[in-house]
Design an enzyme around this catalytic site. Structure first.
Site, PDB file in Angstrom:
ATOM      1  N   ASP A  13       0.789  -1.256   0.000  1.00  0.00           N
ATOM      2  CA  ASP A  13       0.000   0.000   0.000  1.00  0.00           C
ATOM      3  C   ASP A  13       0.816   1.300   0.000  1.00  0.00           C
ATOM      4  O   ASP A  13       0.463   2.242   0.713  1.00  0.00           O
ATOM      5  CB  ASP A  13      -0.958   0.013   1.205  1.00  0.00           C
ATOM      6  CG  ASP A  13      -1.961  -1.134   1.171  1.00  0.00           C
ATOM      7  OD1 ASP A  13      -1.835  -2.014   0.301  1.00  0.00           O
ATOM      8  OD2 ASP A  13      -2.865  -1.155   2.029  1.00  0.00           O
ATOM      9  N   HIS A  69     -10.503   7.180   1.190  1.00  0.00           N
ATOM     10  CA  HIS A  69      -9.111   7.042   0.753  1.00  0.00           C
ATOM     11  C   HIS A  69      -9.018   5.985  -0.346  1.00  0.00           C
ATOM     12  O   HIS A  69      -9.840   5.079  -0.422  1.00  0.00           O
ATOM     13  CB  HIS A  69      -8.215   6.647   1.936  1.00  0.00           C
ATOM     14  CG  HIS A  69      -8.558   5.303   2.510  1.00  0.00           C
ATOM     15  ND1 HIS A  69      -9.583   5.129   3.410  1.00  0.00           N
ATOM     16  CD2 HIS A  69      -8.056   4.075   2.282  1.00  0.00           C
ATOM     17  CE1 HIS A  69      -9.676   3.852   3.729  1.00  0.00           C
ATOM     18  NE2 HIS A  69      -8.781   3.177   3.048  1.00  0.00           N
ATOM     19  N   LYS A  93      -6.790  -4.864  -3.347  1.00  0.00           N
ATOM     20  CA  LYS A  93      -7.592  -5.340  -2.206  1.00  0.00           C
ATOM     21  C   LYS A  93      -8.601  -4.282  -1.790  1.00  0.00           C
ATOM     22  O   LYS A  93      -8.453  -3.116  -2.128  1.00  0.00           O
ATOM     23  CB  LYS A  93      -6.686  -5.717  -1.038  1.00  0.00           C
ATOM     24  CG  LYS A  93      -5.907  -4.562  -0.451  1.00  0.00           C
ATOM     25  CD  LYS A  93      -4.891  -5.075   0.567  1.00  0.00           C
ATOM     26  CE  LYS A  93      -4.109  -3.969   1.236  1.00  0.00           C
ATOM     27  NZ  LYS A  93      -4.891  -3.070   2.077  1.00  0.00           N
ATOM     28  N   CYS A 132      -2.056  -2.476   7.807  1.00  0.00           N
ATOM     29  CA  CYS A 132      -2.011  -3.399   6.669  1.00  0.00           C
ATOM     30  C   CYS A 132      -0.728  -4.231   6.619  1.00  0.00           C
ATOM     31  O   CYS A 132      -0.763  -5.379   6.179  1.00  0.00           O
ATOM     32  CB  CYS A 132      -2.247  -2.637   5.371  1.00  0.00           C
ATOM     33  SG  CYS A 132      -3.950  -1.999   5.292  1.00  0.00           S
TER      34      CYS A 132
HETATM   35 ZN    ZN Z   1      -8.681   1.141   2.885  1.00  0.00          ZN
END
Ligand code: ZN
Length: 183
Positions: A13, A69, A93, A132
């Site tokens: 991410d 986001h 994802k 994450c």
């Molecule tokens: Zn998210």
């Protein structure tokens, strides 16, 4: 030494919204050079991305915990421009409006891809340590049949509560992941 065939890096991410945007993680920009330095050593590169529909259930407007986001296709959902030349296999994802996915293994075929490619060691970095990255590492320890490493100098924590990042590193280590620094 990195084995170009059986070692893989997973970058979690590293998208604009988590670096400079609506959910910017403190210190996120500082890890970019380290991430790139690591990525360059690997031929097997996986990049996960939070990739939400506009009405995702994790957004405050929908009763979730986070500001909007990483809406699919927006600049916030794009990888930081420094990473452009390095991006490898994409793992998207959080694409289902009803389900959130902190882990890159959640609702994706990452586990199958790692198995199909014969990956034996997985090195994980990115954002954020206490969300994450942690969820991804814990899933890797449970679902990936190989060694799991966390690149400590290429992760950054949100630290909503001071110490969350340190606690997350402890949890990842307890689950069987090996923390490493520049190697
Ligand atoms: Zn998210």
């Amino acid at each position: 030494m990195i084995n170009k065939e059986t070692d893989a890096i997973l970058v979690v991410d590293l998208q604009n919204d988590f670096i400079t945007g609506s959910l910017a993680v403190p210190g996120a920009e500082d890890i970019l050079p380290d991430v790139i330095e690591y990525v360059e050593r690997f031929d097997q590169r996986f990049f996960s991305a939070d990739f939400h529909p506009e009405d995702h259930s994790s957004f405050v407007e929908q009763g979730g915990p986070w500001p909007s986001h990483c809406v699919a296709g927006t600049d916030g959902s794009s990888f930081h421009k420094m990473l452009g030349p390095y991006v490898g296999q994409l793992i998207l994802k959080g694409t289902d409006p009803k389900f959130d996915a902190y882990s890159a293994f959640s609702g994706t075929n990452l586990a199958e891809q790692l198995k199909d490619k014969g990956i034996e060691r997985l090195f994980i970095c990115g954002l954020a340590t206490d969300y994450c990255v942690k969820a991804t590492v814990l899933d890797a320890c449970a679902l990936f049949n190989g060694e799991v490493f966390v690149l400590l100098d290429a992760i950054a924590a949100v630290d909503v509560n001071p110490g969350d990042g340190a606690t997350a590193i402890q949890e990842m280590t307890d689950a069987g992941a090996t923390p490493v620094v520049t190697f």
